[in-house]
Motif scaffolding. Sequence first.
Motif, PDB file in Angstrom:
ATOM      1  N   TRP A 117      26.122 -16.629  39.912  1.00 42.16           N
ATOM      2  CA  TRP A 117      26.835 -15.805  40.641  1.00 42.16           C
ATOM      3  C   TRP A 117      27.630 -16.282  41.879  1.00 42.16           C
ATOM      4  O   TRP A 117      28.513 -15.819  42.269  1.00 42.16           O
ATOM      5  CB  TRP A 117      25.645 -14.519  41.175  1.00 42.16           C
ATOM      6  N   PHE A 118      27.098 -17.518  42.400  1.00 43.57           N
ATOM      7  CA  PHE A 118      27.770 -18.007  43.409  1.00 43.57           C
ATOM      8  C   PHE A 118      29.169 -18.546  43.056  1.00 43.57           C
ATOM      9  O   PHE A 118      30.266 -18.349  43.554  1.00 43.57           O
ATOM     10  CB  PHE A 118      27.075 -19.378  44.055  1.00 43.57           C
ATOM     11  N   SER A 119      29.165 -19.330  41.678  1.00 42.05           N
ATOM     12  CA  SER A 119      30.218 -19.533  41.144  1.00 42.05           C
ATOM     13  C   SER A 119      31.202 -18.342  40.833  1.00 42.05           C
ATOM     14  O   SER A 119      32.569 -18.522  40.945  1.00 42.05           O
ATOM     15  CB  SER A 119      30.014 -20.567  39.938  1.00 42.05           C
ATOM     16  N   VAL A 120      30.751 -17.468  40.058  1.00 45.27           N
ATOM     17  CA  VAL A 120      31.545 -16.448  39.656  1.00 45.27           C
ATOM     18  C   VAL A 120      32.092 -15.723  41.072  1.00 45.27           C
ATOM     19  O   VAL A 120      33.453 -15.335  41.183  1.00 45.27           O
ATOM     20  CB  VAL A 120      30.567 -15.209  39.157  1.00 45.27           C
ATOM     21  N   SER A 121      31.330 -15.602  42.300  1.00 50.13           N
ATOM     22  CA  SER A 121      31.782 -15.183  43.544  1.00 50.13           C
ATOM     23  C   SER A 121      33.099 -15.896  44.055  1.00 50.13           C
ATOM     24  O   SER A 121      34.091 -15.363  44.545  1.00 50.13           O
ATOM     25  CB  SER A 121      31.043 -14.574  44.518  1.00 50.13           C
ATOM     26  N   SER A 122      32.833 -17.137  43.953  1.00 51.55           N
ATOM     27  CA  SER A 122      33.817 -18.186  44.655  1.00 51.55           C
ATOM     28  C   SER A 122      34.935 -18.156  43.591  1.00 51.55           C
ATOM     29  O   SER A 122      36.099 -18.039  44.344  1.00 51.55           O
ATOM     30  CB  SER A 122      33.156 -19.445  44.344  1.00 51.55           C
ATOM     31  N   PHE A 123      34.964 -18.060  42.418  1.00 46.57           N
ATOM     32  CA  PHE A 123      36.244 -17.857  41.457  1.00 46.57           C
ATOM     33  C   PHE A 123      36.900 -16.823  41.795  1.00 46.57           C
ATOM     34  O   PHE A 123      38.165 -16.591  41.950  1.00 46.57           O
ATOM     35  CB  PHE A 123      35.682 -18.041  40.167  1.00 46.57           C
ATOM     36  N   GLY A 124      36.103 -15.595  41.888  1.00 48.78           N
ATOM     37  CA  GLY A 124      36.705 -14.214  42.309  1.00 48.78           C
ATOM     38  C   GLY A 124      37.494 -14.315  43.552  1.00 48.78           C
ATOM     39  O   GLY A 124      38.763 -13.710  43.500  1.00 48.78           O
ATOM     40  N   MET A 125      36.861 -14.829  44.638  1.00 49.37           N
ATOM     41  CA  MET A 125      37.567 -14.945  45.894  1.00 49.37           C
ATOM     42  C   MET A 125      38.788 -15.732  45.621  1.00 49.37           C
ATOM     43  O   MET A 125      39.934 -15.282  46.336  1.00 49.37           O
ATOM     44  CB  MET A 125      37.003 -15.460  47.040  1.00 49.37           C
ATOM     45  N   SER A 126      38.705 -16.902  45.363  1.00 46.64           N
ATOM     46  CA  SER A 126      39.859 -17.668  44.838  1.00 46.64           C
ATOM     47  C   SER A 126      40.918 -17.311  43.996  1.00 46.64           C
ATOM     48  O   SER A 126      42.031 -17.398  44.187  1.00 46.64           O
ATOM     49  CB  SER A 126      39.180 -19.092  44.232  1.00 46.64           C
ATOM     50  N   PHE A 127      40.632 -16.580  43.116  1.00 42.14           N
ATOM     51  CA  PHE A 127      41.661 -15.899  42.047  1.00 42.14           C
ATOM     52  C   PHE A 127      42.260 -14.486  42.815  1.00 42.14           C
ATOM     53  O   PHE A 127      43.336 -14.376  42.658  1.00 42.14           O
ATOM     54  CB  PHE A 127      41.023 -15.366  41.113  1.00 42.14           C
ATOM     55  N   ALA A 128      41.427 -13.934  43.704  1.00 43.30           N
ATOM     56  CA  ALA A 128      42.108 -12.677  44.279  1.00 43.30           C
ATOM     57  C   ALA A 128      43.055 -12.864  45.531  1.00 43.30           C
ATOM     58  O   ALA A 128      43.916 -12.149  45.755  1.00 43.30           O
ATOM     59  CB  ALA A 128      40.875 -11.652  44.649  1.00 43.30           C
ATOM     60  N   PHE A 129      42.590 -14.243  45.986  1.00 39.19           N
ATOM     61  CA  PHE A 129      43.536 -14.415  47.325  1.00 39.19           C
ATOM     62  C   PHE A 129      44.954 -14.337  47.290  1.00 39.19           C
ATOM     63  O   PHE A 129      45.602 -13.905  47.937  1.00 39.19           O
ATOM     64  CB  PHE A 129      42.994 -15.817  47.990  1.00 39.19           C
ATOM     65  N   PRO A 130      45.344 -15.129  46.084  1.00 40.47           N
ATOM     66  CA  PRO A 130      47.033 -15.050  46.291  1.00 40.47           C
ATOM     67  C   PRO A 130      47.634 -13.647  45.837  1.00 40.47           C
ATOM     68  O   PRO A 130      48.560 -13.166  46.313  1.00 40.47           O
ATOM     69  CB  PRO A 130      47.384 -16.090  45.004  1.00 40.47           C
TER      70      PRO A 130
END
Length: 194
Positions: A117-130
């Motif tokens: 879940w840490f990896s999923v949330s990190s990916f989600g934030m990195s993906f959503a940022f742009p």
Amino acid sequence: MVLISLLAESPRSEGQSTAISEDITWSFSERVASACVDRVGRRPLMIATSLLGGAAEAVGALFLLADIPGSSWMPMAAVLVFVSAYGLGVGPIPWALMREMVPTPAHSLGSAICSFWFSVSSFGMSFAFPYLLEPAGLGATLLLFALADVAMALEVWAFLPETRGRSLADLQDSFKPRAGTDITLNKENRPQSC
């Protein structure tokens, strides 16, 4: 402040000096965290560092939105304060808490679930940022992240027990409902009392 001003005006690219400053700040703050986490406690440090990180993001955002002449160093300083806050608490403490709060027989599975879940949330934030950055701009995006940090502080305050000096059995008792409290949300499935 003098170091930050010099880094912002150095002949190197601003991105390179910011990256070097972030790495130095991160390294220093993690060492400070390891020295003081047992004295201060995990819960207060998580609350304080999430609020400090949110405040740094809000200050950086306000200076970006206001576009004040001569204050180009302020967003960089806000980034360094955020990195310090993250390195002091929000970054390393959840990994220590996972070790302290997951029972030994379930530790492998619990660690795997938490890491996933840490990896999923990190990916989600990195993906959503742009995608957030494009319509809203950097200042508004940072304000949104600052609100997320405040929400995290409130969540930690409401739900996370202090683990310093406590046994696993004692921590498990912290999550049991207290006598007289009703934690069921669905009123239709509650047992009828006489």
